[in-house]
Design a protein around this motif. Structure first.
Motif, PDB file in Angstrom:
ATOM      1  N   ASP B  96       0.867  -1.180   0.000  1.00 50.58           N
ATOM      2  CA  ASP B  96       0.000   0.000   0.000  1.00 50.58           C
ATOM      3  C   ASP B  96       0.905   1.231   0.000  1.00 50.58           C
ATOM      4  N   PHE B  97       1.066   1.820  -1.160  1.00 47.68           N
ATOM      5  CA  PHE B  97       1.969   2.958  -1.283  1.00 47.68           C
ATOM      6  C   PHE B  97       1.268   4.289  -0.979  1.00 47.68           C
ATOM      7  N   SER B  98       0.000   4.196  -0.605  1.00 50.83           N
ATOM      8  CA  SER B  98      -0.710   5.442  -0.295  1.00 50.83           C
ATOM      9  C   SER B  98      -0.307   5.960   1.086  1.00 50.83           C
ATOM     10  N   SER B  99       0.239   5.063   1.914  1.00 49.21           N
ATOM     11  CA  SER B  99       0.723   5.529   3.220  1.00 49.21           C
ATOM     12  C   SER B  99       2.235   5.696   3.152  1.00 49.21           C
ATOM     13  N   ASP B 100       2.735   6.619   3.935  1.00 51.78           N
ATOM     14  CA  ASP B 100       4.168   6.908   3.919  1.00 51.78           C
ATOM     15  C   ASP B 100       4.716   6.765   5.323  1.00 51.78           C
ATOM     16  N   PRO B 101       5.617   5.810   5.590  1.00 60.02           N
ATOM     17  CA  PRO B 101       6.214   4.821   4.699  1.00 60.02           C
ATOM     18  C   PRO B 101       5.178   3.778   4.257  1.00 60.02           C
ATOM     19  N   PHE B 102       5.466   3.123   3.141  1.00 62.94           N
ATOM     20  CA  PHE B 102       4.479   2.181   2.601  1.00 62.94           C
ATOM     21  C   PHE B 102       4.346   0.943   3.484  1.00 62.94           C
ATOM     22  N   THR B 103       3.178   0.335   3.411  1.00 61.01           N
ATOM     23  CA  THR B 103       2.895  -0.854   4.230  1.00 61.01           C
ATOM     24  C   THR B 103       2.454  -1.984   3.307  1.00 61.01           C
ATOM     25  N   PHE B 104       2.091  -3.105   3.912  1.00 54.98           N
ATOM     26  CA  PHE B 104       1.555  -4.214   3.121  1.00 54.98           C
ATOM     27  C   PHE B 104       0.081  -3.954   2.825  1.00 54.98           C
ATOM     28  N   SER B 105      -0.335  -4.356   1.646  1.00 52.80           N
ATOM     29  CA  SER B 105      -1.772  -4.369   1.356  1.00 52.80           C
ATOM     30  C   SER B 105      -2.363  -5.522   2.166  1.00 52.80           C
ATOM     31  N   PRO B 106      -3.684  -5.549   2.338  1.00 53.36           N
ATOM     32  CA  PRO B 106      -4.238  -6.694   3.071  1.00 53.36           C
ATOM     33  C   PRO B 106      -3.863  -8.006   2.380  1.00 53.36           C
ATOM     34  N   LEU B 107      -3.186  -8.867   3.106  1.00 53.59           N
ATOM     35  CA  LEU B 107      -2.823 -10.170   2.548  1.00 53.59           C
ATOM     36  C   LEU B 107      -2.820 -11.207   3.666  1.00 53.59           C
ATOM     37  N   HIS B 108      -2.935 -12.464   3.274  1.00 58.76           N
ATOM     38  CA  HIS B 108      -2.977 -13.542   4.263  1.00 58.76           C
ATOM     39  C   HIS B 108      -1.723 -14.387   4.116  1.00 58.76           C
ATOM     40  N   VAL B 109      -0.968 -14.470   5.197  1.00 48.30           N
ATOM     41  CA  VAL B 109       0.270 -15.258   5.170  1.00 48.30           C
ATOM     42  C   VAL B 109      -0.066 -16.669   5.637  1.00 48.30           C
ATOM     43  N   THR B 110       0.213 -17.634   4.772  1.00 42.52           N
ATOM     44  CA  THR B 110      -0.126 -19.021   5.106  1.00 42.52           C
ATOM     45  C   THR B 110       1.123 -19.770   5.578  1.00 42.52           C
ATOM     46  N   GLY B 111       0.924 -20.978   6.038  1.00 41.82           N
ATOM     47  CA  GLY B 111       2.017 -21.829   6.512  1.00 41.82           C
ATOM     48  C   GLY B 111       1.437 -23.072   7.141  1.00 41.82           C
ATOM     49  N   LYS B 112       2.304 -24.111   7.267  1.00 40.15           N
ATOM     50  CA  LYS B 112       1.816 -25.383   7.801  1.00 40.15           C
ATOM     51  C   LYS B 112       1.475 -25.263   9.289  1.00 40.15           C
ATOM     52  N   SER B 113       2.239 -24.438   9.993  1.00 42.19           N
ATOM     53  CA  SER B 113       2.031 -24.292  11.433  1.00 42.19           C
ATOM     54  C   SER B 113       2.224 -22.819  11.809  1.00 42.19           C
ATOM     55  N   THR B 114       1.978 -22.522  13.080  1.00 45.13           N
ATOM     56  CA  THR B 114       2.182 -21.134  13.541  1.00 45.13           C
ATOM     57  C   THR B 114       3.643 -20.721  13.358  1.00 45.13           C
ATOM     58  N   LYS B 115       4.559 -21.657  13.663  1.00 50.98           N
ATOM     59  CA  LYS B 115       5.988 -21.358  13.521  1.00 50.98           C
ATOM     60  C   LYS B 115       6.325 -21.041  12.068  1.00 50.98           C
ATOM     61  N   ASP B 116       5.775 -21.840  11.191  1.00 51.80           N
ATOM     62  CA  ASP B 116       6.011 -21.655   9.756  1.00 51.80           C
ATOM     63  C   ASP B 116       5.483 -20.290   9.294  1.00 51.80           C
ATOM     64  N   ARG B 117       4.332 -19.928   9.826  1.00 46.47           N
ATOM     65  CA  ARG B 117       3.742 -18.633   9.453  1.00 46.47           C
ATOM     66  C   ARG B 117       4.567 -17.479  10.016  1.00 46.47           C
ATOM     67  N   MET B 118       5.072 -17.656  11.248  1.00 51.73           N
ATOM     68  CA  MET B 118       5.911 -16.593  11.842  1.00 51.73           C
ATOM     69  C   MET B 118       7.178 -16.405  11.004  1.00 51.73           C
ATOM     70  N   ARG B 119       7.742 -17.514  10.544  1.00 53.77           N
ATOM     71  CA  ARG B 119       8.954 -17.459   9.714  1.00 53.77           C
ATOM     72  C   ARG B 119       8.635 -16.739   8.399  1.00 53.77           C
ATOM     73  N   ASN B 120       7.489 -17.094   7.805  1.00 56.02           N
ATOM     74  CA  ASN B 120       7.100 -16.451   6.540  1.00 56.02           C
ATOM     75  C   ASN B 120       6.867 -14.944   6.721  1.00 56.02           C
ATOM     76  N   VAL B 121       6.292 -14.590   7.874  1.00 54.51           N
ATOM     77  CA  VAL B 121       6.084 -13.164   8.162  1.00 54.51           C
ATOM     78  C   VAL B 121       7.433 -12.450   8.227  1.00 54.51           C
ATOM     79  N   ALA B 122       8.406 -13.074   8.909  1.00 54.32           N
ATOM     80  CA  ALA B 122       9.746 -12.463   9.014  1.00 54.32           C
ATOM     81  C   ALA B 122      10.348 -12.261   7.620  1.00 54.32           C
TER      82      ALA B 122
END
Lengths: 272, 205
Positions: B96-122
Motif C-alpha cells: 500500500d503505497f498510499s501511506s508513507d512509509p508504505f505498508t503491506f496491502s491486506p494479505l494472508h500469510v499461510t504456513g503449515k504451522s504457527t511457527k512456519d507462518r511466523m517465519r514467513n512473516v519475518a
C-alpha cells in the motif's frame, strides 16, 4: 517513557510466575517475604508504566484504570496480612487479559512502518554519535513517527553540522584558518565562494558562519573530495528547501536516504 | 445486373404495403437499398488463416503502477519483478503505497504451522525492508506487529522460532532489534511474494 512490548511481556511472565506460587498456597496467608516483595515490585513496575501507556492512547483508559486499581490493591495487600487466594484473584485480572488489552496494541504501535523508519534512522548511526548529535537524531526520529519529514531533515542536518563544528573546534581555529587560506588561494568554483573574512577565532563566530562555506573549507580541512562536497552541497540544498516555504514534500524514504548519505559523507568520514 | 428487377421491386412494394402507413415510405427505401446493395460487387474477405497470421498489436507496457510507487523503491521493485518473471504492477499491488512509509496491502500469510507462518512473516517483512532501504534486514517489532495482525504471534516461542532459523533463512538474529535474511532467506522471501502476487497466472500467459 512508553515501555516496550518486550518489557511488558517480561512483566506478564513475572506475574504468571507469582500467580502460580500463590496458587500453591491455596487460601493460606502469604507469609513468604520474597513472594511479597516480588508482588510489590511487580505492582510498582506496572504503576510506573501505566501513565505513559495511558498517555500513548493505544489502550482503553478504563482497562488501564482496572489494572491500576488491581495493582494498587496488590501493593497495599503486601503491607498487610492477606490470603494468597485474595491476592491471586487480583493478580489474575492482570494475567488473563494484559496481552490482548495492552501488549498487542503496543506491539502494533512499535511495529508500524513509521516507528520502524524512525528506528532505522537512529540505528544507522548507533554508537557513532556524540551526546549532542544523538539528541538531534532522536528528535529527527520523533519527527518521523509523527510524519514531520521536513522537520526530521532539518534535525538530521543539525546533527551533521554539530559534528563538523565539533571537528573544527577539536582541530583548532589555526588549522581552520590555514584551510581558509588554502581554499582562497584556489581558483574557480566552489573555492571562489569563500572569502578571507571566513577566518575565525572563536566558537560563536563558527556558529555564525555559513554552512555552505564550512563545506567548501571542509574539502581542505577534512579531506573531502569534490564529489563528496557536491553531495553534501546537494544535501544542504534539500535542508534549505525543507526550512523554507515551498512545494517540496519529502517522504519517509527521503529522510532515510538523507540520513544514510550524512552517515557516508559526514559521520563515517569526520571524526568527532 | 437488374435482370429480374421488376419482380424484386414488386416484392418490395408488397412488403412495404404490409407495414403501417407511417413507415411505408421508410420501409420501401430500406428494402430497396438492401436489394441494390446485394447486387454490388462484394469486398473480398481475407481468408481466416491470414487473419491469424497477422500479429496482434503489442500492448504497451503498463507503467501506471509507477505513479504511486516512490522513486527510490521503483528500481528495486522492478528488478525483483524481473527476477521472478512477474509483472511489476502485480508485485506493487502487494503493498500500500498510499501511506508513507508504505505498508503491506491486506494479505494472508499461510504456513503449515504457527511457527512456519511466523517465519514467513519475518521473510515478508525483510522483503519490505529491502524494497524500502535496500537492506534485507527486518525490524523485530515490525515482525511482531505483523504476526499479531496475521494472528500467528506465539508470544512464548516467538524469539525461539526466529533464533532457530539462524543459519537457515536468517543470517543474524538480534532479539529485540532485528533479523537479517540469508541468501536462502532472500530467495524464499521473493518466492513468497511471487506466490502472493499470483505467479501461477503469469506462468499461464
Amino acid at each position: 517513557m512508553l515501555p516496550s512490548s518486550d518489557a511488558l511481556e517480561v512483566l506478564l511472565e513475572k506475574a504468571k510466575e507469582i500467580s502460580k506460587a500463590l496458587a500453591r498456597l491455596h487460601g493460606a496467608e502469604v507469609t513468604r517475604q520474597d513472594l511479597k516483595e516480588s508482588l510489590a515490585s511487580l505492582a510498582r513496575e506496572w504503576l510506573r508504566f501505566s501513565p505513559s501507556i495511558k498517555e500513548a492512547g493505544c489502550c482503553k483508559p478504563d482497562t488501564i484504570a482496572t489494572y491500576d486499581g488491581a495493582m494498587g490493591d496488590l501493593l497495599a495487600g503486601t503491607g498487610t496480612r492477606a490470603r494468597a487466594s485474595a491476592l491471586k484473584k487480583k493478580l489474575d485480572i492482570f494475567c488473563s487479559s494484559l496481552l490482548d488489552d495492552v501488549v498487542v496494541p503496543l506491539i502494533q504501535i512499535e511495529g508500524s512502518p513509521r516507528h520502524v523508519a524512525a528506528r532505522q534512522v537512529q540505528d544507522a548511526l548507533a554508537g557513532q554519535l556524540t551526546p549532542e548529535e544523538s539528541a538531534y537524531f532522536e528528535e529527527a526520529a520523533r519527527c518521523l513517527t509523527v510524519q514531520c519529514f521536513r522537520a526530521a531533515i532539518i534535525m538530521l542536518w543539525a546533527a551533521a553540522i554539530a559534528r563538523l563544528h565539533g571537528a573544527v573546534v577539536k582541530r583548532g581555529f589555526d588549522s581552520f584558518n590555514k584551510a581558509v587560506d588554502a581554499t582562497v588561494a584556489r581558483k574557480g568554483a566552489p573555492f571562489n565562494r569563500v572569502k578571507d573574512s571566513a577566518k575565525l577565532s572563536s566558537l560563536p563566530e563558527l556558529q555564525r558562519s555559513k554552512d555552505s562555506d564550512l563545506l567548501v573549507i571542509g574539502m581542505e580541512l577534512f579531506n573531502l573530495d569534490l564529489q563528496a562536497y557536491q553531495e553534501l552541497d546537494r544535501l544542504l540544498g534539500i535542508r534549505n528547501d525543507c526550512a523554507h516555504p515551498g512545494m517540496n514534500q519529502p517522504g519517509a524514504l527521503d529522510v532515510q536516504q538523507f540520513a544514510s548519505k550524512l552517515r557516508t559523507y559526514v559521520f563515517n568520514h569526520v571524526t568527532p | 445486373m437488374y435482370e429480374n428487377a421488376k419482380e424484386q421491386i414488386e416484392n418490395i412494394c408488397k412488403l412495404a404495403d404490409e407495414c403501417p402507413e407511417l413507415y411505408r415510405v421508410k420501409a420501401f427505401e430500406i428494402l430497396l437499398r438492401g436489394y441494390v446493395d446485394s447486387l454490388l460487387p462484394q469486398r473480398t474477405v481475407q481468408p481466416a488463416t491470414n487473419v491469424a497470421a497477422v500479429a496482434p498489436p503489442r500492448p504497451h507496457a503498463d507503467t501506471s503502477w509507477t505513479a504511486t510507487v516512490p522513486q527510490e523503491v521503483q528500481p528495486r521493485l522492478s528488478a525483483m519483478a524481473q527476477r521472478r518473471k512477474l509483472p511489476p504492477e502485480k508485485l506493487a499491488a502487494l503493498f500500500d503505497f498510499s501511506s508513507d512509509p508504505f505498508t503491506f496491502s491486506p494479505l494472508h500469510v499461510t504456513g503449515k504451522s504457527t511457527k512456519d507462518r511466523m517465519r514467513n512473516v519475518a521473510l515478508l517483512v525483510g522483503a519490505r525492508a529491502f524494497l524500502a532501504t535496500g537492506r534485507w534486514v527486518a525490524d523485530w517489532a515490525e515482525i511482531k506487529a505483523m504476526c499479531t495482525h496475521q494472528n500467528c504471534y506465539d508470544q512464548p516461542n516467538f524469539a525461539a522460532t526466529l533464533k532457530k532459523e539462524k543459519g537457515e533463512t536468517l543470517k543474524n538474529v538480534t532479539p529485540g532489534n532485528n533479523v537479517e535474511l540469508s541468501a536462502r532467506g532472500t530467495d524464499q522471501a521473493e518466492q513468497l511474494l511471487a506466490t502472493l502476487a499470483g505467479v501461477t497466472d503469469v506462468a499461464e500467459q
